[in-house]
Design a protein around this motif. Structure first.
Motif, PDB file in Angstrom:
ATOM      1  N   GLU A 335       0.831  -1.210   0.000  1.00 48.44           N
ATOM      2  CA  GLU A 335       0.000   0.000   0.000  1.00 48.44           C
ATOM      3  C   GLU A 335       0.860   1.253   0.000  1.00 48.44           C
ATOM      4  OE1 GLU A 335      -3.597   2.069   2.613  1.00 48.44           O
ATOM      5  OE2 GLU A 335      -2.879   0.041   3.110  1.00 48.44           O
ATOM      6  N   LYS A 336       2.062   1.154   0.578  1.00 49.15           N
ATOM      7  CA  LYS A 336       2.960   2.307   0.603  1.00 49.15           C
ATOM      8  C   LYS A 336       3.284   2.787  -0.809  1.00 49.15           C
ATOM      9  CE  LYS A 336       7.285   3.875   2.707  1.00 49.15           C
ATOM     10  NZ  LYS A 336       8.447   3.487   3.550  1.00 49.15           N
ATOM     11  N   ILE A 337       3.259   1.851  -1.767  1.00 50.76           N
ATOM     12  CA  ILE A 337       3.507   2.214  -3.161  1.00 50.76           C
ATOM     13  C   ILE A 337       2.217   2.629  -3.850  1.00 50.76           C
ATOM     14  CG2 ILE A 337       4.212   1.326  -5.422  1.00 50.76           C
ATOM     15  CD1 ILE A 337       6.248  -0.395  -4.072  1.00 50.76           C
ATOM     16  N   THR A 338       1.199   1.772  -3.771  1.00 52.04           N
ATOM     17  CA  THR A 338      -0.032   2.026  -4.520  1.00 52.04           C
ATOM     18  C   THR A 338      -0.766   3.265  -4.030  1.00 52.04           C
ATOM     19  OG1 THR A 338      -1.248   0.525  -3.052  1.00 52.04           O
ATOM     20  CG2 THR A 338      -0.343  -0.407  -5.085  1.00 52.04           C
ATOM     21  N   ALA A 339      -0.519   3.659  -2.783  1.00 54.30           N
ATOM     22  CA  ALA A 339      -1.189   4.846  -2.247  1.00 54.30           C
ATOM     23  C   ALA A 339      -0.585   6.144  -2.769  1.00 54.30           C
ATOM     24  CB  ALA A 339      -1.143   4.827  -0.719  1.00 54.30           C
ATOM     25  N   CYS A 340       0.599   6.078  -3.369  1.00 52.12           N
ATOM     26  CA  CYS A 340       1.197   7.286  -3.942  1.00 52.12           C
ATOM     27  C   CYS A 340       0.369   7.718  -5.154  1.00 52.12           C
ATOM     28  CB  CYS A 340       2.635   7.022  -4.372  1.00 52.12           C
ATOM     29  SG  CYS A 340       3.749   6.616  -3.013  1.00 52.12           S
ATOM     30  N   PRO A 341      -0.041   8.982  -5.219  1.00 53.86           N
ATOM     31  CA  PRO A 341      -0.925   9.418  -6.307  1.00 53.86           C
ATOM     32  C   PRO A 341      -0.382   9.118  -7.696  1.00 53.86           C
ATOM     33  CG  PRO A 341      -0.776  11.105  -4.607  1.00 53.86           C
ATOM     34  CD  PRO A 341       0.232  10.056  -4.245  1.00 53.86           C
ATOM     35  N   ASP A 342       0.950   9.263  -7.914  1.00 47.07           N
ATOM     36  CA  ASP A 342       1.489   9.040  -9.254  1.00 47.07           C
ATOM     37  C   ASP A 342       1.426   7.565  -9.646  1.00 47.07           C
ATOM     38  OD1 ASP A 342       3.332   8.402  -7.332  1.00 47.07           O
ATOM     39  OD2 ASP A 342       5.019   9.450  -8.246  1.00 47.07           O
ATOM     40  N   TRP A 343       1.731   6.673  -8.710  1.00 51.07           N
ATOM     41  CA  TRP A 343       1.644   5.246  -9.020  1.00 51.07           C
ATOM     42  C   TRP A 343       0.188   4.825  -9.170  1.00 51.07           C
ATOM     43  CZ3 TRP A 343       4.310   0.252  -8.610  1.00 51.07           C
ATOM     44  CH2 TRP A 343       5.673   0.358  -8.944  1.00 51.07           C
ATOM     45  N   GLU A 344      -0.668   5.340  -8.316  1.00 53.20           N
ATOM     46  CA  GLU A 344      -2.088   4.984  -8.395  1.00 53.20           C
ATOM     47  C   GLU A 344      -2.652   5.360  -9.761  1.00 53.20           C
ATOM     48  OE1 GLU A 344      -5.952   5.381  -5.474  1.00 53.20           O
ATOM     49  OE2 GLU A 344      -4.596   7.098  -5.646  1.00 53.20           O
ATOM     50  N   GLN A 345      -2.292   6.554 -10.242  1.00 57.71           N
ATOM     51  CA  GLN A 345      -2.786   7.004 -11.533  1.00 57.71           C
ATOM     52  C   GLN A 345      -2.222   6.160 -12.669  1.00 57.71           C
ATOM     53  OE1 GLN A 345      -2.173  11.189 -12.344  1.00 57.71           O
ATOM     54  NE2 GLN A 345      -2.400  10.903 -14.551  1.00 57.71           N
ATOM     55  N   THR A 346      -0.910   5.861 -12.613  1.00 55.48           N
ATOM     56  CA  THR A 346      -0.281   5.082 -13.682  1.00 55.48           C
ATOM     57  C   THR A 346      -0.823   3.659 -13.709  1.00 55.48           C
ATOM     58  OG1 THR A 346       1.724   6.425 -13.512  1.00 55.48           O
ATOM     59  CG2 THR A 346       1.916   4.304 -14.649  1.00 55.48           C
ATOM     60  N   LEU A 347      -1.011   3.063 -12.537  1.00 52.12           N
ATOM     61  CA  LEU A 347      -1.587   1.714 -12.487  1.00 52.12           C
ATOM     62  C   LEU A 347      -2.990   1.698 -13.091  1.00 52.12           C
ATOM     63  CD1 LEU A 347      -0.453   0.547  -8.933  1.00 52.12           C
ATOM     64  CD2 LEU A 347       0.269  -0.447 -11.114  1.00 52.12           C
ATOM     65  N   GLN A 348      -3.771   2.720 -12.794  1.00 52.04           N
ATOM     66  CA  GLN A 348      -5.122   2.790 -13.344  1.00 52.04           C
ATOM     67  C   GLN A 348      -5.077   2.927 -14.863  1.00 52.04           C
ATOM     68  OE1 GLN A 348      -8.068   2.313 -11.522  1.00 52.04           O
ATOM     69  NE2 GLN A 348      -8.774   2.066 -13.650  1.00 52.04           N
ATOM     70  N   GLU A 349      -4.133   3.746 -15.369  1.00 57.50           N
ATOM     71  CA  GLU A 349      -3.987   3.898 -16.821  1.00 57.50           C
ATOM     72  C   GLU A 349      -3.611   2.567 -17.472  1.00 57.50           C
ATOM     73  OE1 GLU A 349      -1.026   6.891 -17.160  1.00 57.50           O
ATOM     74  OE2 GLU A 349      -2.377   8.558 -16.671  1.00 57.50           O
ATOM     75  N   LEU A 350      -2.688   1.838 -16.848  1.00 52.61           N
ATOM     76  CA  LEU A 350      -2.262   0.545 -17.390  1.00 52.61           C
ATOM     77  C   LEU A 350      -3.402  -0.472 -17.343  1.00 52.61           C
ATOM     78  CD1 LEU A 350       1.318   0.353 -15.822  1.00 52.61           C
ATOM     79  CD2 LEU A 350       0.761   0.750 -18.235  1.00 52.61           C
ATOM     80  N   LEU A 351      -4.236  -0.388 -16.304  1.00 56.33           N
ATOM     81  CA  LEU A 351      -5.426  -1.237 -16.235  1.00 56.33           C
ATOM     82  C   LEU A 351      -6.390  -0.901 -17.373  1.00 56.33           C
ATOM     83  CD1 LEU A 351      -6.182  -1.257 -12.400  1.00 56.33           C
ATOM     84  CD2 LEU A 351      -5.788  -3.296 -13.800  1.00 56.33           C
ATOM     85  N   ASN A 352      -6.637   0.387 -17.573  1.00 57.76           N
ATOM     86  CA  ASN A 352      -7.565   0.823 -18.618  1.00 57.76           C
ATOM     87  C   ASN A 352      -7.067   0.417 -20.012  1.00 57.76           C
ATOM     88  OD1 ASN A 352      -9.101   1.985 -16.613  1.00 57.76           O
ATOM     89  ND2 ASN A 352      -8.323   4.063 -16.955  1.00 57.76           N
ATOM     90  N   GLU A 353      -5.748   0.413 -20.188  1.00 59.88           N
ATOM     91  CA  GLU A 353      -5.155   0.059 -21.479  1.00 59.88           C
ATOM     92  C   GLU A 353      -5.006  -1.453 -21.649  1.00 59.88           C
ATOM     93  OE1 GLU A 353      -1.479   2.255 -21.729  1.00 59.88           O
ATOM     94  OE2 GLU A 353      -2.475   4.070 -21.010  1.00 59.88           O
ATOM     95  N   LYS A 354      -5.465  -2.205 -20.615  1.00 57.73           N
ATOM     96  CA  LYS A 354      -5.393  -3.671 -20.634  1.00 57.73           C
ATOM     97  C   LYS A 354      -3.958  -4.187 -20.769  1.00 57.73           C
ATOM     98  CE  LYS A 354     -10.115  -4.521 -22.249  1.00 57.73           C
ATOM     99  NZ  LYS A 354     -10.585  -3.230 -21.750  1.00 57.73           N
ATOM    100  N   ILE A 355      -3.026  -3.449 -20.157  1.00 56.27           N
ATOM    101  CA  ILE A 355      -1.623  -3.867 -20.115  1.00 56.27           C
ATOM    102  C   ILE A 355      -1.351  -4.680 -18.854  1.00 56.27           C
ATOM    103  CG2 ILE A 355       0.755  -2.997 -19.866  1.00 56.27           C
ATOM    104  CD1 ILE A 355      -0.024  -0.731 -21.756  1.00 56.27           C
ATOM    105  N   ILE A 356      -2.052  -4.338 -17.774  1.00 54.58           N
ATOM    106  CA  ILE A 356      -1.950  -5.109 -16.544  1.00 54.58           C
ATOM    107  C   ILE A 356      -3.352  -5.491 -16.089  1.00 54.58           C
ATOM    108  CG2 ILE A 356       0.222  -4.064 -15.783  1.00 54.58           C
ATOM    109  CD1 ILE A 356      -1.429  -2.348 -13.845  1.00 54.58           C
ATOM    110  N   ILE A 357      -3.386  -6.459 -15.191  1.00 48.06           N
ATOM    111  CA  ILE A 357      -4.650  -6.895 -14.605  1.00 48.06           C
ATOM    112  C   ILE A 357      -4.395  -7.179 -13.129  1.00 48.06           C
ATOM    113  CG2 ILE A 357      -4.250  -9.345 -15.137  1.00 48.06           C
ATOM    114  CD1 ILE A 357      -7.253  -9.596 -15.679  1.00 48.06           C
ATOM    115  N   ARG A 358      -5.429  -7.012 -12.310  1.00 46.23           N
ATOM    116  CA  ARG A 358      -5.298  -7.332 -10.897  1.00 46.23           C
ATOM    117  C   ARG A 358      -6.173  -8.539 -10.582  1.00 46.23           C
ATOM    118  NH1 ARG A 358      -6.033  -3.402  -5.552  1.00 46.23           N
ATOM    119  NH2 ARG A 358      -4.972  -4.814  -4.107  1.00 46.23           N
TER     120      ARG A 358
END
Length: 386
Positions: A335-358
């Motif tokens: 959470e220390k990483i994912t809670a950072c606004p820049d990582w949270e935003q980039t992870l969401q973008e990668l999810l939207n682009e179907k590059i990563i999945i959770r």
């Protein structure tokens, strides 16, 4: 299983060591790694003595888990030179053999006496740089072996049951047709080495291959063509029973490279030799890639010239976890990483682009993301640096 060593009753972390042998018979056209081509026997002797001196400076390394001897071309060393290197390793790092001990080899310089020496001294993995089984392709990229030598060397390693055998291949070499690439994969898989690495060709600055492209002697494959070659590799090797466990790596069950897994999982490691890198906690370093400077300083009792960097804890954590995405099993993200606004935003973008999945707590690259792994990791590493 790892050996568990203790200090003051507490388990010590395993040590992973990389030793860089900076010598090659000739420089391959695609290679940007540091090495000295066509060295004299005296240069090799002095280089081994210098590596032994650097190892001596870092005692004790007494609970080694993995040892990886790469290059360069470690198999270029003669028997007596190898004996001196092995003696230095035993005296400084190995009161007990490592759980995994890998050595890189070139088919042109591998021989039975060398394999016998490695087997006698506890080496467990031999990784052969094959790259292709097309003779004209091998010649254009400067490889000192031909296809038959590669097949012979691979079978020679396989005949000694004490070794786990690896074969390294490169997709997209100039002049390699799709049919030729498919044939290389099928032939290697039929021999059944325990491990196969497939790297997409990168045109590195300053290499002979870059010069070939610039003067029109070679034509780069398109992105779509490269993706097709990598797809052929995945399909062919999976059908042959290989597990695709990391973006560029396939293994039969139980034969994933333990040393490289430590690096991909964000573990520390020590590097020895000119151009070698290491990482210890927040500190990372790279020895100056200069054989003459390295040899002179070490034989004079000094330490090698190094480029060093100390990372802040959050940057360090981000780097270690970003590279875990290369593993197909995926990774959790604190959470220390994912809670950072820049990582949270980039992870969401990668999810939207179907590059990563959770999937539950694990983040994984999708099939599409495996073709864009470097791009995805680069975006995550860039977070917080703008």
């Amino acid at each position: 299983m790892s050996r568990i060593c203790k200090a003051n009753g507490k388990p010590l972390p395993p040590i992973h060591v990389y030793v860089h042998i900076p010598f090659c018979a000739a420089k391959c056209a695609y290679c940007a790694l540091y090495s000295q081509a066509n060295p004299s026997a005296a240069q090799i002797d002095a280089g081994i003595a210098a590596i032994a001196a650097e190892l001596q400076q870092h005692q004790p390394l007494q609970h080694l888990d993995t040892l990886y001897i790469g290059g360069g071309t470690p198999s270029l060393l003669g028997i007596q030179q190898w004996r001196r290197l092995l003696r230095a390793l035993r005296h400084t790092t190995m009161p007990h053999p490592p759980a995994e001990w890998s050595v890189e080899a070139n088919p042109a310089s591998l021989n039975q006496p060398l394999l016998d020496l490695w087997a006698e001294n506890g080496i467990t993995r031999v990784s052969l740089g094959i790259q292709s089984l097309n003779d004209s392709v091998l010649q254009q990229c400067g490889r000192p072996h031909n296809a038959q030598q590669a097949i012979t060397a691979l079978k020679m390693v396989m005949q000694q049951n004490c070794f786990s055998c690896g074969a390294d291949l490169i997709a997209g070499l100039p002049g390699e047709s799709l049919a030729s690439w498919h044939a290389t994969l099928q032939t290697i898989a039929a021999i059944r080495p325990q491990h196969i690495s497939v790297y997409g060709l990168a045109i590195e600055p300053g290499t002979g291959l870059e010069r070939q492209y610039l003067c029109g002697k070679a034509v780069a494959v398109s992105d779509s063509n490269m993706l097709r070659r990598l797809s052929i590799a995945r399909t062919t090797l999976r059908k042959a029973g290989y597990e695709h466990y990391e973006i560029s790596n396939f293994a039969l069950p139980g034969h994933a490279c333990r040393h490289n897994l430590n690096c991909w999982q964000g573990g520390d490691y020590a590097g020895f030799g000119p151009g070698a890198s290491g990482r210890n906690g927040l500190q990372r370093y790279t020895n100056l890639p200069d054989l003459n400077s390295y040899t002179q300083r070490l034989l004079d009792g000094q330490t090698p010239v190094r480029e060093t960097e100390k990372l802040d804890p959050l940057t360090d954590m981000r780097e270690r976890y970003a590279f875990r995405l290369r593993l197909l099993q995926g990774t959790d993200l604190p959470e220390k990483i994912t809670a950072c606004p820049d990582w949270e935003q980039t992870l969401q973008e990668l999810l939207n682009e179907k590059i990563i999945i959770r999937v539950r707590k694990l983040w994984r690259l999708t099939a599409k993301g495996r073709n864009l792994a470097d791009h995805a990791i680069s975006r995550l590493l860039q977070c917080g640096r703008d």
